[in-house]
Write a protein that holds these residues in place. Sequence first.
Motif, PDB file in Angstrom:
ATOM      1  N   ARG A  75       0.837  -1.207   0.000  1.00 28.57           N
ATOM      2  CA  ARG A  75       0.000   0.000   0.000  1.00 28.57           C
ATOM      3  C   ARG A  75       0.872   1.257   0.000  1.00 28.57           C
ATOM      4  O   ARG A  75       2.087   1.207  -0.148  1.00 28.57           O
ATOM      5  N   GLY A  76       0.221   2.415   0.119  1.00 24.33           N
ATOM      6  CA  GLY A  76       0.875   3.682  -0.184  1.00 24.33           C
ATOM      7  C   GLY A  76       1.928   4.119   0.800  1.00 24.33           C
ATOM      8  O   GLY A  76       1.672   4.238   1.995  1.00 24.33           O
ATOM      9  N   HIS A  77       3.126   4.404   0.280  1.00 24.22           N
ATOM     10  CA  HIS A  77       4.255   4.861   1.092  1.00 24.22           C
ATOM     11  C   HIS A  77       4.482   6.353   0.858  1.00 24.22           C
ATOM     12  O   HIS A  77       5.214   6.763  -0.049  1.00 24.22           O
ATOM     13  N   GLU A  78       3.823   7.186   1.669  1.00 23.64           N
ATOM     14  CA  GLU A  78       4.061   8.626   1.610  1.00 23.64           C
ATOM     15  C   GLU A  78       5.156   8.999   2.598  1.00 23.64           C
ATOM     16  O   GLU A  78       5.661   8.177   3.357  1.00 23.64           O
ATOM     17  N   GLY A  79       5.556  10.273   2.588  1.00 26.92           N
ATOM     18  CA  GLY A  79       6.601  10.735   3.497  1.00 26.92           C
ATOM     19  C   GLY A  79       7.979  10.303   3.055  1.00 26.92           C
ATOM     20  O   GLY A  79       8.213   9.946   1.895  1.00 26.92           O
ATOM     21  N   GLY A  80       8.926  10.336   3.984  1.00 25.75           N
ATOM     22  CA  GLY A  80      10.304   9.978   3.674  1.00 25.75           C
ATOM     23  C   GLY A  80      11.082   9.704   4.944  1.00 25.75           C
ATOM     24  O   GLY A  80      10.597   9.924   6.061  1.00 25.75           O
ATOM     25  N   GLY A 555       0.009   4.119  -4.081  1.00 26.06           N
ATOM     26  CA  GLY A 555      -1.156   4.212  -3.214  1.00 26.06           C
ATOM     27  C   GLY A 555      -1.570   5.661  -3.078  1.00 26.06           C
ATOM     28  O   GLY A 555      -1.460   6.436  -4.019  1.00 26.06           O
ATOM     29  N   GLY A 556      -2.032   6.034  -1.880  1.00 23.64           N
ATOM     30  CA  GLY A 556      -2.588   7.362  -1.721  1.00 23.64           C
ATOM     31  C   GLY A 556      -3.902   7.473  -2.466  1.00 23.64           C
ATOM     32  O   GLY A 556      -4.434   6.493  -3.003  1.00 23.64           O
ATOM     33  N   TRP A 557      -4.444   8.683  -2.513  1.00 20.89           N
ATOM     34  CA  TRP A 557      -5.747   8.862  -3.166  1.00 20.89           C
ATOM     35  C   TRP A 557      -5.658   8.501  -4.646  1.00 20.89           C
ATOM     36  O   TRP A 557      -6.476   7.750  -5.175  1.00 20.89           O
ATOM     37  N   ALA A 558      -4.633   9.008  -5.328  1.00 21.73           N
ATOM     38  CA  ALA A 558      -4.520   8.727  -6.759  1.00 21.73           C
ATOM     39  C   ALA A 558      -4.351   7.238  -7.042  1.00 21.73           C
ATOM     40  O   ALA A 558      -4.845   6.722  -8.045  1.00 21.73           O
ATOM     41  N   GLY A 559      -3.644   6.542  -6.167  1.00 20.54           N
ATOM     42  CA  GLY A 559      -3.372   5.122  -6.387  1.00 20.54           C
ATOM     43  C   GLY A 559      -4.230   4.199  -5.562  1.00 20.54           C
ATOM     44  O   GLY A 559      -3.908   3.010  -5.413  1.00 20.54           O
TER      45      GLY A 559
END
Length: 598
Positions: A75-80, A555-559
């Motif tokens: 799933r979505g990996h945001e940040g860093g 992921g995220g909203w777009a993915g």
Amino acid sequence: MRDLLLKLCVGTAAILAAGAAVASDELLRMSQNPKDWVMPTGNYANHRYSQLKQITSDNVAKLKVAWTFSTGVLRGHEGGPLVIGNVMYVHGPFPNPLYALDLDNDAKILWKYEPKQDPNVIPVMCCDTVNRGAAYGDGKIFLYQADTTLVALDAKSGQPVWSVKNGDPSKGETGTSAPMVIKDKVFVGISGGEFAVRGSLTAYDVKTGKQAWRAYSIGPDNEILIDPQKTTELGKPVGPDSSLKTWQGEQWKLGGSTTWGWYSYDPELNLIYYGSANPGTWNPSQRPGDNKWSMTIFARDVDTGVAKWVYQMTPHDEWDYDGVNEMILVDQTIGGTPRNLLVHFDRNGFAYTLDRGSGELLVAEKYDPVVNWATKIDMDKRSQTYGRPLVDPKFSTRQEDVNVTGICPAALGTKDQQPAAFSPDTGLFYVPTNHVCMDYEPFKVSYTAGQPYVGATLSMYPPRGENHMGNFIAWDARTGKIVWSNKEQFSVWSGALATAGNVVFYGTLEGYLKAVDAKTGNELYKFKTPSGIIGNVTTYEYAGKQYIAVLSGVGGWAGIGLAAGLTEPTAGLGAVGGYAGLRDFTTLGGQITVFSLP
């Protein structure tokens, strides 16, 4: 142009001279060491800029993968990541694992923290199970978990020092944002506007976890910490009950306005800046009025939480244009006058330049030409609508069960939370954007605790006659003009990084890490990682060599279609159909990829 970093350095010296040795003093000093990356935003000003210049526009094409590390989560990996000395701290989405990696020993895992969370939190996480990163301060790593637990971990051992619950997932309250450590406090917001969660920013003591203050976005003055006579909007006192007067009855109690974005800090003014999100519900006919203070930039005193000034960008939001995107603090000259500025690229498609001390509005222009829901922001100080968007009635969504077509931007905005970068070398901002429009049909919705409180059906697509859904742009905030723009097939959902080497980095939803010339935008390098990139590019120096690091994991909203296995075109609040083609280019993953020169 004076660089804000110099100002922050001067401010640090003044604070230390006064004997107020607190966590932010340490962070101010550490953030001026380009070898490390000590806070999610790069520095308190949200520049996401590095003085490192070993990698330049002349040699960036020679980049190679140095090493990789799997988070063990999809799933979505945001940040860093954070990099402090010889340790890199890497986080992941739910269940929010956090790793400390030893850069001295082939990224060996020094410790791992993985909280035990109720999986029932997953269904109440809007737009994927993301987490935007950890924070450092006072010898601790702070992690804000999906279940709203804020935990302080010993940075060396990974052992919990304290934890506190900031919300209740059974009511739709979740945690997705990165904490921010300022002085003796650590700050967190709250997610869940699509579940009627009432937004707030909360400050906790870094040593004990005791709540210092909480400021709500909407409601009575004493709960939103507004002084009716001293808190101003566009230079005028907001007056008593400024929020309550703009809601019908008690609708404000279900009014959303959450605080899941980024925070910045000016140590000389002692102000923390952030934005509030959409009002609830998405059906505007159920909440007549301006719905203050949703969609608002807040400037609050760090010690007390009292708002110095506010500015509502999208009164009575009809399109879900959350105002949570980052506030970037810079010092630049406008009209021949040096100003202390705040620059904000809002979801609504307008880029705002304000005086960060007073909240005076200086520039407000579209940063994507297709934006059409409003013709402009009224900049005439003599006008009764000064500072407000002039809405095109053709794109109003106030009528229930009527599908309004061709609204630009879509609900995910011309830019969502994916953060821009600022280079003091060029004076420009580098902005990842969404080039997406939508159809929007509101319908009546009733509230049930813990259930979605949306009230609209959406479809998303590229602007009519175009076939790309993203641009990566350079922006001049002094004039409100695009300097250059690069097309991308899909939205650019990655955070940008600017460097002193005349290189700007960003990632794409297909999975490419890209490097472009800061002055011209010419593409200099790209490498396809194992999954789509919605993480923020960071850089650090270790053993005399500069590295570039980025999380990949679509992921995220777009993915969300890929991340959650959704196929209905209107699912994912309208994003699934718009990004259906992404399946042809990438799939789920979860790793950090680190690059360096040979």
